[in-house]
Enzyme design. Structure first.
Site, mmCIF file in Angstrom:
data_model
loop_
_atom_site.group_PDB
_atom_site.id
_atom_site.type_symbol
_atom_site.label_atom_id
_atom_site.label_comp_id
_atom_site.label_asym_id
_atom_site.label_seq_id
_atom_site.Cartn_x
_atom_site.Cartn_y
_atom_site.Cartn_z
ATOM 1 N N LEU A 31 0.836 -1.199 0.000
ATOM 2 C CA LEU A 31 0.000 0.000 0.000
ATOM 3 C C LEU A 31 0.870 1.247 0.000
ATOM 4 C CD1 LEU A 31 -2.259 -2.078 0.859
ATOM 5 C CD2 LEU A 31 -3.322 -0.135 1.949
ATOM 6 N N HIS A 32 1.477 1.529 -1.154
ATOM 7 C CA HIS A 32 2.204 2.788 -1.297
ATOM 8 C C HIS A 32 1.176 3.890 -1.543
ATOM 9 C CE1 HIS A 32 1.704 2.782 -5.693
ATOM 10 N NE2 HIS A 32 1.883 1.481 -5.600
ATOM 11 N N ALA A 33 1.594 5.002 -2.054
ATOM 12 C CA ALA A 33 0.723 6.183 -2.148
ATOM 13 C C ALA A 33 -0.597 5.943 -2.888
ATOM 14 C CB ALA A 33 1.479 7.341 -2.797
#
Length: 114
Positions: A31-33
């Site tokens: 769950l990056h940006a």
């Protein structure tokens, strides 16, 4: 004059529930940006409270907070427990789980695999 008590059996409200699910993050970088924004945006669209625990932790994070979700540094392979309480909780849980299982729809948006 008769004094009668009227007893009405109340049905459980199907719109107000407390439910929980688990799902594995399979997105290549977790769950990056972009996935965090997609997740929290969907979570905010439901009127219930939504919380997330990562890898069996007892710490529950606000699932509607981009800061909390990004700050958790959720990686590929992480197991998320998602719980919701309130109106449309079951629907929220289902939608968030499906979003994660679809890799946040990034393949469709960007024409690549995650």
């Amino acid at each position: 004059m008769t004094n009668r008590l009227r007893s009405e059996k109340q049905e459980p409200d199907p719109l107000h529930l407390n439910c929980q699910t688990e799902v594995e993050v399979k997105h290549g970088v977790g769950l990056h940006a972009r996935p965090s924004v997609t997740f929290t945006r969907l979570a905010k669209s439901f009127p219930c409270s939504i919380e997330v625990a990562v890898n069996g932790s007892d710490v529950w994070l606000n699932g509607k907070s981009i800061i909390k979700i990004m700050g958790a540094r959720i990686r590929k392979g992480s197991i998320l427990r998602i719980r919701a309480d309130g109106i449309l909780a079951e629907e929220a849980i289902r939608a968030l789980k499906e979003l994660i299982e679809r890799n946040f729809d990034e393949e469709r948006k960007h024409g690549r695999t995650a």
